[in-house]
Design a protein around this motif. Structure first.
Motif, short mmCIF file in Angstrom:
data_model
loop_
_atom_site.label_atom_id
_atom_site.label_comp_id
_atom_site.label_asym_id
_atom_site.label_seq_id
_atom_site.Cartn_x
_atom_site.Cartn_y
_atom_site.Cartn_z
N ALA A 41 0.84 -1.21 0.00
CA ALA A 41 0.00 0.00 0.00
C ALA A 41 0.87 1.26 0.00
O ALA A 41 0.55 2.24 -0.69
CB ALA A 41 -0.93 0.00 1.21
N ALA A 42 1.97 1.23 0.73
CA ALA A 42 2.87 2.38 0.75
C ALA A 42 3.51 2.60 -0.61
O ALA A 42 3.60 3.74 -1.09
CB ALA A 42 3.95 2.18 1.81
N VAL A 43 3.92 1.52 -1.26
CA VAL A 43 4.50 1.63 -2.61
C VAL A 43 3.45 2.18 -3.58
O VAL A 43 3.75 3.04 -4.42
CB VAL A 43 5.05 0.28 -3.08
N LEU A 44 2.22 1.71 -3.47
CA LEU A 44 1.15 2.22 -4.33
C LEU A 44 0.91 3.71 -4.08
O LEU A 44 0.68 4.47 -5.03
CB LEU A 44 -0.14 1.42 -4.11
N ALA A 45 0.97 4.13 -2.84
CA ALA A 45 0.80 5.55 -2.52
C ALA A 45 1.93 6.38 -3.12
O ALA A 45 1.69 7.46 -3.68
CB ALA A 45 0.73 5.75 -1.01
N VAL A 46 3.15 5.88 -3.03
CA VAL A 46 4.29 6.59 -3.61
C VAL A 46 4.16 6.67 -5.13
O VAL A 46 4.39 7.73 -5.73
CB VAL A 46 5.62 5.91 -3.20
N LEU A 47 3.77 5.57 -5.76
CA LEU A 47 3.58 5.60 -7.21
C LEU A 47 2.48 6.57 -7.62
O LEU A 47 2.60 7.27 -8.63
CB LEU A 47 3.27 4.18 -7.74
N THR A 48 1.42 6.65 -6.84
CA THR A 48 0.34 7.60 -7.12
C THR A 48 0.84 9.03 -6.97
O THR A 48 0.53 9.90 -7.80
CB THR A 48 -0.85 7.36 -6.18
N ALA A 49 1.64 9.29 -5.95
CA ALA A 49 2.22 10.63 -5.78
C ALA A 49 3.12 10.99 -6.96
O ALA A 49 3.11 12.13 -7.44
CB ALA A 49 2.99 10.70 -4.47
N ILE A 50 3.88 10.02 -7.43
CA ILE A 50 4.74 10.27 -8.60
C ILE A 50 3.90 10.57 -9.83
O ILE A 50 4.23 11.46 -10.62
CB ILE A 50 5.68 9.06 -8.84
N GLU A 51 2.79 9.85 -9.99
CA GLU A 51 1.89 10.13 -11.12
C GLU A 51 1.38 11.57 -11.09
O GLU A 51 1.36 12.26 -12.11
CB GLU A 51 0.70 9.17 -11.11
N VAL A 52 0.96 12.01 -9.92
CA VAL A 52 0.46 13.38 -9.79
C VAL A 52 1.57 14.37 -10.08
O VAL A 52 1.37 15.36 -10.80
CB VAL A 52 -0.14 13.60 -8.39
N MET A 53 2.75 14.11 -9.56
CA MET A 53 3.89 15.00 -9.78
C MET A 53 4.23 15.09 -11.27
O MET A 53 4.44 16.17 -11.81
CB MET A 53 5.11 14.51 -9.01
N VAL A 54 4.27 13.94 -11.94
CA VAL A 54 4.61 13.90 -13.37
C VAL A 54 3.60 14.72 -14.17
O VAL A 54 3.97 15.43 -15.12
CB VAL A 54 4.66 12.44 -13.88
N PHE A 55 2.36 14.65 -13.80
CA PHE A 55 1.31 15.38 -14.52
C PHE A 55 1.51 16.89 -14.43
O PHE A 55 1.23 17.62 -15.37
CB PHE A 55 -0.06 14.99 -13.98
N TYR A 56 2.00 17.36 -13.30
CA TYR A 56 2.12 18.81 -13.10
C TYR A 56 3.49 19.39 -13.45
O TYR A 56 3.65 20.61 -13.46
CB TYR A 56 1.77 19.17 -11.65
#
Length: 99
Positions: free
Chosen positions: A21-36
């Protein structure tokens, strides 16, 4: 005498689920960062697709227990997923949505 087949069940600890779950949260944060991040605008789609595939694989392996299932069940899952993806790609091609 009748043969007895011992099926070894694998039980994953709660610590493993929390780590995933922590890895999934980090990957989601990276996705948001990449988008912006403006500098990544030319390659945002491939990066997001790679991250999406990684997240899907983690969810399928751990939360759907495919990592611990028999290979035949994993094969059935992958076969169905492949057919679904091919149908979607074919429909996109038919209706001209592919580049």
């Amino acid at each position: 005498m009748a043969e007895t087949h011992h099926v070894e069940e694998v039980h994953v600890s709660s610590r493993t689920y929390v780590a995933v779950a922590a890895v999934l949260a980090v990957l989601t944060a990276i996705e948001v960062m990449v988008f912006y991040v403006e500098a990544l605008s030319a390659v945002v789609l491939p990066i997001l697709i790679v991250l999406m595939v990684a997240k899907f694989a983690l969810v399928a392996m751990f939360f759907m227990h495919l990592k611990f299932d028999s290979p035949i069940l994993t094969g059935i899952f992958v076969w169905g997923l492949t057919v679904a993806v091919l149908i979607i790609v074919a429909l996109l091609a038919i209706f001209g949505a592919l580049i």
